[in-house]
Design a protein around this motif. Structure first.
Motif, PDB file in Angstrom:
ATOM      1  N   ARG A   1      -7.417   5.030  -3.711  1.00 25.67           N
ATOM      2  CA  ARG A   1      -6.063   5.575  -3.574  1.00 25.67           C
ATOM      3  C   ARG A   1      -5.833   6.696  -4.588  1.00 25.67           C
ATOM      4  O   ARG A   1      -5.180   7.700  -4.279  1.00 25.67           O
ATOM      5  CB  ARG A   1      -5.030   4.463  -3.740  1.00 25.67           C
ATOM      6  CG  ARG A   1      -5.067   3.421  -2.619  1.00 25.67           C
ATOM      7  CD  ARG A   1      -4.043   2.304  -2.841  1.00 25.67           C
ATOM      8  NE  ARG A   1      -4.144   1.293  -1.812  1.00 25.67           N
ATOM      9  CZ  ARG A   1      -3.535   1.360  -0.621  1.00 25.67           C
ATOM     10  NH1 ARG A   1      -2.768   2.395  -0.329  1.00 25.67           N
ATOM     11  NH2 ARG A   1      -3.673   0.384   0.254  1.00 25.67           N
TER      12      ARG A   1
ATOM     13  N   GLY B   1       0.787  -1.230   0.000  1.00 20.75           N
ATOM     14  CA  GLY B   1       0.000   0.000   0.000  1.00 20.75           C
ATOM     15  C   GLY B   1       0.818   1.279   0.000  1.00 20.75           C
ATOM     16  O   GLY B   1       0.607   2.163  -0.852  1.00 20.75           O
ATOM     17  N   PRO B   2       1.782   1.432   0.914  1.00 20.60           N
ATOM     18  CA  PRO B   2       2.561   2.675   0.925  1.00 20.60           C
ATOM     19  C   PRO B   2       3.362   2.897  -0.358  1.00 20.60           C
ATOM     20  O   PRO B   2       3.493   4.039  -0.816  1.00 20.60           O
ATOM     21  CB  PRO B   2       3.492   2.485   2.139  1.00 20.60           C
ATOM     22  CG  PRO B   2       2.759   1.527   3.030  1.00 20.60           C
ATOM     23  CD  PRO B   2       2.050   0.594   2.093  1.00 20.60           C
ATOM     24  N   GLU B   3       3.886   1.825  -0.947  1.00 17.35           N
ATOM     25  CA  GLU B   3       4.641   1.971  -2.196  1.00 17.35           C
ATOM     26  C   GLU B   3       3.715   2.355  -3.348  1.00 17.35           C
ATOM     27  O   GLU B   3       4.089   3.148  -4.221  1.00 17.35           O
ATOM     28  CB  GLU B   3       5.378   0.672  -2.514  1.00 17.35           C
ATOM     29  CG  GLU B   3       6.532   0.365  -1.581  1.00 17.35           C
ATOM     30  CD  GLU B   3       7.318  -0.846  -2.028  1.00 17.35           C
ATOM     31  OE1 GLU B   3       7.304  -1.169  -3.241  1.00 17.35           O
ATOM     32  OE2 GLU B   3       7.936  -1.488  -1.167  1.00 17.35           O
TER      33      GLU B   3
ATOM     34  N   ASP C   1       0.878   4.048  -3.055  1.00 22.21           N
ATOM     35  CA  ASP C   1       0.515   5.453  -2.841  1.00 22.21           C
ATOM     36  C   ASP C   1       1.642   6.374  -3.299  1.00 22.21           C
ATOM     37  O   ASP C   1       1.399   7.424  -3.913  1.00 22.21           O
ATOM     38  CB  ASP C   1       0.201   5.702  -1.368  1.00 22.21           C
ATOM     39  CG  ASP C   1      -1.106   5.053  -0.931  1.00 22.21           C
ATOM     40  OD1 ASP C   1      -1.964   4.790  -1.805  1.00 22.21           O
ATOM     41  OD2 ASP C   1      -1.266   4.801   0.274  1.00 22.21           O
ATOM     42  N   ALA C   2       2.889   5.983  -3.013  1.00 23.00           N
ATOM     43  CA  ALA C   2       4.025   6.804  -3.427  1.00 23.00           C
ATOM     44  C   ALA C   2       4.158   6.833  -4.949  1.00 23.00           C
ATOM     45  O   ALA C   2       4.484   7.870  -5.541  1.00 23.00           O
ATOM     46  CB  ALA C   2       5.308   6.274  -2.788  1.00 23.00           C
TER      47      ALA C   2
END
Length: 268
Positions: A97, A60-62, A64-65
């Motif tokens: 997202r 998820g964080p990757e 979003d980035a």
């Protein structure tokens, strides 16, 4: 339904052959670069375009980035960007997202695929309407004017976008207008996707008073003839709610959906 039109098999072919398509050769002023799994195309007509085969493997964080980097890349250029989302893309919360990053969804369309050869029949047109293949800028401007009358929005990007495609690869695209006298009543183009079994049908807008007369079907038939002549097996269309039922009646099948998610620079 024939095995050749199995939606699962067609979707697989679509994913494998078309999801990472890029212009070849590149029109003047167009660039292609990669950011992890995504392909970023800039300068094709307006702003930027982001496509990919699969982003589901990213945590998820990757993810979003990755989304934020595409937004920020075009923010630095002061341009809008389209993230082309397909309905079967994973993760399931990818639309959320995108929205969280400031992207706005536009109208959902159906990805429709059919066999080219059965559709490659002599076009049937209403009296007074003819088809003509065009390349000149004056005709591209007439197409844009027709599109603006249909959609009540600026379509000037079509003129320079199509002109640069023709200049880069005259054999890679065929543009067709339907005319009643001096009036362009509809238009469409076909792109022959290199290294694939596919030709893509685009455009197809028709002036309101000329709808329901078979002109759209005639444009499909004409472009199917050209696609078969180029050895293409399939036709693919991102179909609006208006064109989808016409294409389904012609024997084409829906394999997924697509939605443009647009990020635009803040107004000055």
């Amino acid at each position: 339904m024939t095995p050749e039109l199995d939606p699962v098999a067609l979707l697989r072919a679509y994913d494998e052959q078309l999801r990472s398509e890029t212009p070849d050769p590149l029109p003047e002023g167009t660039t292609v670069d990669h950011d992890g799994p995504v392909i970023r195309i800039s300068g094709l007509d307006r702003g930027g375009f982001v496509t990919y085969r699969d982003v589901s493997h990213l945590p998820g964080p990757e993810l979003d980035a990755l989304i934020a980097r595409q937004r920020d890349f075009y923010a630095a250029r002061g341009q809008e960007v389209e993230w082309k989302l397909r309905g079967h893309d994973l993760p399931a919360d990818l639309p959320d997202r995108l929205v969280a990053a400031g992207f706005v969804p536009e109208e959902l369309e159906a990805v429709v695929i059919g066999l080219a050869e059965p559709l490659a029949k002599p076009p049937v047109l209403p009296d007074g309407v003819t088809l003509r293949e065009v390349t000149e800028r004056a005709d591209l401007e007439r197409i844009a004017a027709m599109e603006e009358a249909v959609w009540h929005a600026d379509r000037s990007h079509l003129v320079y976008g199509l002109a640069r495609e023709i200049a880069a690869d005259p054999e890679g695209i065929t543009i067709v207008v339907a005319e009643a006298g001096d009036l362009v009543v509809s238009a469409g183009w076909v792109r022959y996707e290199k290294g694939t079994e596919f030709a893509g049908l685009w455009g197809g807008s028709t002036l309101e008073q000329w709808r329901g007369k078979g002109i759209y079907k005639a444009l499909v038939a004409h472009r199917a003839i050209r696609a078969v002549a180029r050895g293409k097996r399939y036709l693919q269309v991102d179909a609006s709610p208006d064109s989808r039922p016409i294409l389904e009646r012609l024997g084409m099948v829906v394999v997924t959906t697509t939605t443009p998610y647009i990020w635009s620079p803040p107004a000055a």
